[in-house]
Motif scaffolding. Sequence first.
Motif, mmCIF file in Angstrom:
data_model
loop_
_atom_site.group_PDB
_atom_site.id
_atom_site.type_symbol
_atom_site.label_atom_id
_atom_site.label_comp_id
_atom_site.label_asym_id
_atom_site.label_seq_id
_atom_site.Cartn_x
_atom_site.Cartn_y
_atom_site.Cartn_z
ATOM 1 N N ASN A 48 22.897 38.599 29.147
ATOM 2 C CA ASN A 48 21.771 38.689 30.067
ATOM 3 C C ASN A 48 21.619 40.143 30.533
ATOM 4 O O ASN A 48 21.566 41.047 29.703
ATOM 5 C CB ASN A 48 21.922 37.696 31.217
ATOM 6 N N ASN A 110 13.418 32.867 34.937
ATOM 7 C CA ASN A 110 14.509 33.586 35.617
ATOM 8 C C ASN A 110 15.400 34.349 34.637
ATOM 9 O O ASN A 110 16.424 34.904 35.053
ATOM 10 C CB ASN A 110 15.354 32.602 36.425
ATOM 11 N N SER A 113 18.234 31.292 32.235
ATOM 12 C CA SER A 113 18.244 29.971 31.605
ATOM 13 C C SER A 113 17.583 29.956 30.237
ATOM 14 O O SER A 113 17.349 28.886 29.671
ATOM 15 C CB SER A 113 17.548 28.957 32.525
ATOM 16 N N ALA A 127 15.696 23.504 38.993
ATOM 17 C CA ALA A 127 15.469 24.943 39.167
ATOM 18 C C ALA A 127 14.107 25.294 38.572
ATOM 19 O O ALA A 127 14.024 25.760 37.432
ATOM 20 C CB ALA A 127 16.578 25.742 38.491
ATOM 21 N N GLU A 129 12.163 27.667 38.816
ATOM 22 C CA GLU A 129 12.005 29.057 38.386
ATOM 23 C C GLU A 129 12.566 29.302 36.982
ATOM 24 O O GLU A 129 12.342 30.359 36.381
ATOM 25 C CB GLU A 129 12.692 30.006 39.378
ATOM 26 N N SER A 130 13.284 28.305 36.459
ATOM 27 C CA SER A 130 13.887 28.446 35.132
ATOM 28 C C SER A 130 12.965 27.980 34.006
ATOM 29 O O SER A 130 13.321 28.092 32.830
ATOM 30 C CB SER A 130 15.198 27.652 35.066
#
Length: 240
Positions: A48, A110, A113, A127, A129-130
């Motif tokens: 990431n 995000n 994920s 979640a 936002e994922s």
Amino acid sequence: MLMHKVKSIGRRFGVEMNRYSPVCDQYDTLVFLAGRHGAGTMLDVGANIGQFGARMIRAGWSGQILSFEPLADAHAALVAEASAHRRWQVAPPLAIGAEAGTVDINVAGNLLSSSILPMLARHSDAAPESAYVRTETVKVLPLAEAIADRPESERYFLKIDVQGFEAEVLRGAAPVLPRCPLLHIEMSLTPLYEGGSLLCGLVGDLAALGYRCIGLHPGFHDPDSREMLQADGIFLRDDA
């Protein structure tokens, strides 16, 4: 009494204060175990933007780091993070899997994920936002090929964070696992990605490969149900 009040105040601001114990700190423990078992290079698969590598350095990691990250935006941030550390190397944008080729990877809002696999509603509901926002086509290599030019005497601490794609990474890593005494893997307790690996299956697969689970640390939780959805596992090779 004073400590109780301080803890109560901290919790109001989302901060939990407890007596520090290196035994309970997974990063301190990983640094300790890697040193004890001669793993001087960390293979950071699914890096990431470099969060794990940075945490390991803060915990005292002084060995080399080789990070792999396929997504363009995350890779750029990872390169910037690693540039401040002489012993931290970032491979060109690359996904690690079982076979060489190319694949479309789903990019999460995000970034954390993002996965080659389709995301299930259990994940995105917990979640929002994922949720996926786009796809990118990326190169894939087995880990054994990605590190083929490194010294055969090198021993590794292998970290895997690939959102359901763990079994594929392990398949492609098979030739180098005898040189990996220590593994750290993020695992799902419940299906979060279509066709993704689950904790119980991975523990069994790793046992067959000669690893035993020596530690588990909480990961992603559903904020509504308070169920733990992912956990980090630490695995030690039997012949380490």
